[in-house]
Write an enzyme that holds these catalytic residues in place. Sequence first.
Site, PDB file in Angstrom:
ATOM      1  N   ASN A   7      35.719  29.854  51.101  1.00  0.00           N
ATOM      2  CA  ASN A   7      36.191  30.999  50.321  1.00  0.00           C
ATOM      3  C   ASN A   7      35.446  32.217  50.843  1.00  0.00           C
ATOM      4  O   ASN A   7      34.294  32.460  50.476  1.00  0.00           O
ATOM      5  CB  ASN A   7      35.915  30.780  48.829  1.00  0.00           C
ATOM      6  CG  ASN A   7      36.433  31.922  47.964  1.00  0.00           C
ATOM      7  OD1 ASN A   7      36.898  32.942  48.460  1.00  0.00           O
ATOM      8  ND2 ASN A   7      36.320  31.770  46.660  1.00  0.00           N
ATOM      9  N   ARG A  95      40.748  29.510  50.729  1.00  0.00           N
ATOM     10  CA  ARG A  95      41.324  30.274  49.633  1.00  0.00           C
ATOM     11  C   ARG A  95      41.802  31.614  50.188  1.00  0.00           C
ATOM     12  O   ARG A  95      41.049  32.326  50.847  1.00  0.00           O
ATOM     13  CB  ARG A  95      40.285  30.522  48.540  1.00  0.00           C
ATOM     14  CG  ARG A  95      40.841  31.363  47.392  1.00  0.00           C
ATOM     15  CD  ARG A  95      39.759  31.906  46.507  1.00  0.00           C
ATOM     16  NE  ARG A  95      40.328  32.728  45.436  1.00  0.00           N
ATOM     17  CZ  ARG A  95      39.775  33.824  44.967  1.00  0.00           C
ATOM     18  NH1 ARG A  95      38.626  34.262  45.460  1.00  0.00           N
ATOM     19  NH2 ARG A  95      40.346  34.506  43.998  1.00  0.00           N
ATOM     20  N   HIS A 184      44.745  33.609  40.224  1.00  0.00           N
ATOM     21  CA  HIS A 184      44.099  32.403  39.684  1.00  0.00           C
ATOM     22  C   HIS A 184      45.056  31.208  39.707  1.00  0.00           C
ATOM     23  O   HIS A 184      44.867  30.235  38.965  1.00  0.00           O
ATOM     24  CB  HIS A 184      43.631  32.622  38.233  1.00  0.00           C
ATOM     25  CG  HIS A 184      42.538  33.630  38.074  1.00  0.00           C
ATOM     26  ND1 HIS A 184      42.463  34.473  36.980  1.00  0.00           N
ATOM     27  CD2 HIS A 184      41.481  33.936  38.843  1.00  0.00           C
ATOM     28  CE1 HIS A 184      41.410  35.247  37.082  1.00  0.00           C
ATOM     29  NE2 HIS A 184      40.795  34.944  38.220  1.00  0.00           N
ATOM     30  N   ARG A 245      37.387  45.035  33.952  1.00  0.00           N
ATOM     31  CA  ARG A 245      38.774  45.484  34.093  1.00  0.00           C
ATOM     32  C   ARG A 245      39.394  45.711  32.724  1.00  0.00           C
ATOM     33  O   ARG A 245      39.189  44.934  31.794  1.00  0.00           O
ATOM     34  CB  ARG A 245      39.603  44.452  34.864  1.00  0.00           C
ATOM     35  CG  ARG A 245      39.161  44.239  36.296  1.00  0.00           C
ATOM     36  CD  ARG A 245      40.048  43.222  36.971  1.00  0.00           C
ATOM     37  NE  ARG A 245      39.474  42.789  38.238  1.00  0.00           N
ATOM     38  CZ  ARG A 245      39.459  41.514  38.659  1.00  0.00           C
ATOM     39  NH1 ARG A 245      39.982  40.569  37.909  1.00  0.00           N
ATOM     40  NH2 ARG A 245      38.921  41.209  39.818  1.00  0.00           N
ATOM     41  N   GLU A 388      38.340  24.769  41.618  1.00  0.00           N
ATOM     42  CA  GLU A 388      39.248  25.312  42.619  1.00  0.00           C
ATOM     43  C   GLU A 388      38.986  24.730  44.000  1.00  0.00           C
ATOM     44  O   GLU A 388      39.915  24.558  44.794  1.00  0.00           O
ATOM     45  CB  GLU A 388      39.146  26.836  42.638  1.00  0.00           C
ATOM     46  CG  GLU A 388      39.692  27.472  41.359  1.00  0.00           C
ATOM     47  CD  GLU A 388      39.571  28.975  41.333  1.00  0.00           C
ATOM     48  OE1 GLU A 388      40.500  29.645  41.819  1.00  0.00           O
ATOM     49  OE2 GLU A 388      38.546  29.486  40.838  1.00  0.00           O
TER      50      GLU A 388
END
Length: 401
Positions: A7, A95, A184, A245, A388
Amino acid sequence: MKVLVLNAGSSSLKYQLIDMENESVLCSGLVERIGLEMGAISYKRLPDTDSEKKTSLEMAIPTHNVGLRKVIELITEGETAVVEDMAEIKAVGHRVVHGGEYFSAPTVVDDKVLEAIEACIPLAPLHNPANLDGIKTGMELFPGVPQVAVFDTAFHQTIPAQAYMYALPYELYEELKIRRYGFHGTSHKYVAGEMAALMGKDLAECNIITVHLGNGSSMTAVEKGKSVDTTMGMTPLEGLIMGTRSGDVDPAVCDFLARNKGMSVSEIDTLLNKKSGLEGLCGMSDMRDIHAAVDKGDERAKLAVEALTYRNRKYIGSYMAVLGDVDAIVFTAGIGENDDIVRLESLKGLEKLGVVIDEAANAGRAGEPKKISAADSPVQVWVIPTNEELAIAREAKNILG
């Protein structure tokens, strides 16, 4: 079959080597501060279930290539080795944040795939260039070994047009591909699959709401195993309240700030992505700090928790309406797995919709899957830790047959 999962960020590289025979992690770690004067590598070897060995290094790491070369050395040489030869690594899984409309599934990387990932850079300018660096590094250091790209957006490519289109002039979609993509996806797909297995069903038979709550948060409505709506949009800014955010906000706020505060587009973008959310509401982005502040009577911290859980609850209710019939709700990721207050408050008042929580079962963190709904709850509610890296390794194994 061993799969190396990478990643790559702009200045970091997370890695994990997984033996797919039993899905055990052989080693994992992080290369960070790539491109700075001094970088760092952490390496954790897991040779058996009773012990673990950790190695920490500081060295100049000018590029991802240099960092990964050192990781390969740790994996294959000396006391830190977990394989005897690099040839044992049969695939490298990557990823990739944005696959646009090009990819609805993981894919083996070739020149056309590289071109498509590059074409998506305008949609993810901070992430896709780093993801490309990671792939190219893998191709150089593992010649002949399949590189498999797994896209955050791929799971959401089944969302129908009425859910992914924005009510903007249609030519903007045709020209610039402005639409909802969602993110996601690897996590949402993984926990939905785990939930189906726990219910003893095929995923294609299940309607599930997956709730990924972390510093970045999103929710997905999964109908018959497919994503049919998700909270994040063209970028990861839309939807739920997150660490920094804003989530959903009236778009006219941008023009209002420009006219009344003299802010540029770039400044407003930074405000919404890095200075809003929990950080904007109470000055803190870590839920542990916020809960501690609530306990001391901090009203703004209390407001932040209430706003976040209200937004979660509103979307859960809307996705129950989208799906019509819901088998389960699943919480995952850092906050979802560890914050029982957020879980409870996010489901408060949904009893008449079939969501009944067992507060004793909900208490505490979840290091493994656990059911937190009452025995008589029509809708099951679970906490399932996401993984993940394992999801990417499984995708690599499946695509290679």
